[in-house]
Design a protein around this motif. Structure first.
Motif, mmCIF file in Angstrom:
data_model
loop_
_atom_site.group_PDB
_atom_site.id
_atom_site.type_symbol
_atom_site.label_atom_id
_atom_site.label_comp_id
_atom_site.label_asym_id
_atom_site.label_seq_id
_atom_site.Cartn_x
_atom_site.Cartn_y
_atom_site.Cartn_z
ATOM 1 N N LEU A 47 0.240 -1.460 -0.226
ATOM 2 C CA LEU A 47 -0.175 0.348 0.494
ATOM 3 C C LEU A 47 0.707 0.720 0.039
ATOM 4 N N GLU A 48 2.257 1.062 -0.003
ATOM 5 C CA GLU A 48 3.327 2.552 0.110
ATOM 6 C C GLU A 48 3.391 2.730 -1.870
ATOM 7 N N GLU A 49 3.537 4.216 -1.720
ATOM 8 C CA GLU A 49 3.460 4.451 -2.463
ATOM 9 C C GLU A 49 4.605 5.185 -3.071
ATOM 10 N N VAL A 50 5.590 5.399 -4.113
ATOM 11 C CA VAL A 50 6.709 6.440 -3.810
ATOM 12 C C VAL A 50 6.564 6.912 -5.094
ATOM 13 N N GLU A 51 6.948 8.942 -5.515
ATOM 14 C CA GLU A 51 7.495 9.413 -5.649
ATOM 15 C C GLU A 51 7.467 9.124 -7.325
ATOM 16 N N GLY A 52 6.849 9.185 -8.190
ATOM 17 C CA GLY A 52 7.512 9.024 -9.410
ATOM 18 C C GLY A 52 6.401 7.874 -9.803
ATOM 19 N N GLU A 53 6.100 6.575 -8.833
ATOM 20 C CA GLU A 53 5.100 5.298 -9.717
ATOM 21 C C GLU A 53 4.472 5.876 -10.885
ATOM 22 N N LEU A 54 3.948 5.230 -11.249
ATOM 23 C CA LEU A 54 2.349 5.718 -12.542
ATOM 24 C C LEU A 54 1.558 4.832 -12.304
ATOM 25 N N ASP A 55 0.161 5.454 -12.104
ATOM 26 C CA ASP A 55 -1.586 4.080 -12.698
ATOM 27 C C ASP A 55 -1.024 4.217 -13.601
ATOM 28 N N ASP A 56 0.368 4.790 -15.380
ATOM 29 C CA ASP A 56 -0.203 3.673 -16.641
ATOM 30 C C ASP A 56 0.992 3.600 -16.828
ATOM 31 N N PRO A 57 1.688 2.976 -16.254
ATOM 32 C CA PRO A 57 3.262 3.246 -16.377
ATOM 33 C C PRO A 57 3.814 2.690 -17.876
ATOM 34 N N ILE A 58 3.352 2.179 -18.321
ATOM 35 C CA ILE A 58 3.456 2.377 -20.412
ATOM 36 C C ILE A 58 2.738 3.478 -21.400
ATOM 37 N N ALA A 59 1.933 3.614 -20.543
ATOM 38 C CA ALA A 59 0.960 4.646 -21.777
ATOM 39 C C ALA A 59 0.056 3.772 -22.187
ATOM 40 N N ASP A 60 -0.480 2.934 -21.782
ATOM 41 C CA ASP A 60 -1.348 2.197 -22.463
ATOM 42 C C ASP A 60 -2.341 3.351 -22.963
ATOM 43 N N HIS A 61 -2.909 4.341 -22.538
ATOM 44 C CA HIS A 61 -4.181 5.081 -22.085
ATOM 45 C C HIS A 61 -3.779 6.023 -23.353
ATOM 46 N N GLU A 62 -2.348 6.456 -23.743
ATOM 47 C CA GLU A 62 -2.225 7.594 -24.506
ATOM 48 C C GLU A 62 -2.648 6.894 -26.183
ATOM 49 N N PHE A 63 -2.306 5.656 -26.377
ATOM 50 C CA PHE A 63 -2.007 5.259 -27.890
ATOM 51 C C PHE A 63 -3.061 4.146 -27.426
ATOM 52 N N SER A 64 -4.403 4.912 -27.611
ATOM 53 C CA SER A 64 -5.456 3.986 -27.851
ATOM 54 C C SER A 64 -6.578 4.514 -28.340
ATOM 55 N N PRO A 65 -5.957 4.499 -29.687
ATOM 56 C CA PRO A 65 -7.162 5.079 -30.332
ATOM 57 C C PRO A 65 -8.784 5.125 -30.668
#
Length: 286
Positions: free
Chosen positions: A1-19
């Protein structure tokens, strides 16, 4: 449950490349298709865990129509990768429907299936499942074993069933601190995958920047040292490629150790598997 600054919800940018919904098109000749966001087991290191098990994100004909139309409209696509979620968590009828729709698109030549089912639910690998995935398309099944203890008699039977169906079997592992981050553990895993299951070790992934996983990530330098030691111990067919799936959609890049020590024109200095540096001169025709 411990998050660290810089961790991402979408680490490899699936959503950005979803037409369109349920499809990612990051590389020119292949796409990811998400028929379901449900799995047979949930891995806490998963880089898509923010998308999984959401209400209404199972398989339906209607949900996949925009993605299938997109594939049909893009003749550069040669390869469709079923992922998710775990596509083999779907019933045979759904798999057969998806296969038939993709097979009917003439420019698609290969169907790749990313799945953890042969590891965690090997009884799911049945003759009916195999029949649902046979036809014109070449089929590659990419499994996900992380430790040799996951290899059992049941997984051996499941992988033999897939091999005998004519499918190409590969494996992706994640390098996990405290789980498989020793050369002995990785060596045993890679040998057993190839020699016992007939599964080619394909990728060894550096841990993605998924939330709450800092305690399981090694450093890249540690991963490079491990893969260099593996290279000296295992045959080429047993060696995976150590990769980092870059944030912002940069794709998987090899980050294994480099054996080039230097170069002067056509004269190269290369470090051998025994650690010695040797000279090599390029000789090429005009």
């Amino acid at each position: 449950l411990e998050e660290v600054e810089g961790e991402l919800d979408d680490p490899i940018a699936d959503h950005e490349f979803s037409p369109v919904p349920r499809l990612t098109h990051r590389h020119a000749d292949r796409v990811l298709l998400f028929p379901t966001y449900q799995c047979a087991v949930y891995c806490r290191f998963c880089f898509r865990k923010e998308s999984l098990t959401a209400i209404g994100r199972g398989y339906t004909h209607e949900a996949l129509e925009p993605a299938l139309a997109y594939i049909a409209d893009h003749p550069e696509i040669r390869e469709v990768i079923l992922t998710g979620g775990d596509p083999l968590s779907l019933p045979d009828k759904a798999l057969a429907e998806i296969f038939a729709r993709i097979e009917a698109i003439p420019h698609v030549r290969l169907l790749r299936i990313h799945t953890r089912v042969p590891v965690v639910l090997p009884s799911r690998i049945t003759s009916g499942l195999v029949a649902a995935l046979q036809g014109r398309l070449m089929v590659t099944v990419v499994t996900h074993f992380n430790h040799a203890r996951e290899i059992t008699g049941a997984t051996e039977v499941a992988c033999r069933t897939l091999r005998q169906a004519g499918f190409v079997l590969l494996n992706q592992s994640v390098l996990l601190k405290g789980v498989n981050d020793s050369v002995e553990t990785l060596e045993e895993l890679c040998r057993e995958l190839m020699y016992r299951l007939g599964v080619k070790p394909y990728y060894l992934h550096h841990g993605d920047l998924a939330r709450g996983m800092a305690h399981r990530r090694t450093t890249i330098a540690q991963g490079q040292a491990l893969t260099e030691a593996l290279r000296a111990r295992l045959s080429g067919i047993c060696n995976p490629v150590y990769v980092l799936d870059l944030p912002e959609g940069g794709g998987k890049v090899p980050i294994g150790p480099c054996h080039v020590e230097g170069r002067d024109g056509k004269n190269w200095r290369l470090r051998g598997l025994d650690g010695e540096v040797r000279g090599y001169r390029e000789i090429v025709g005009e």
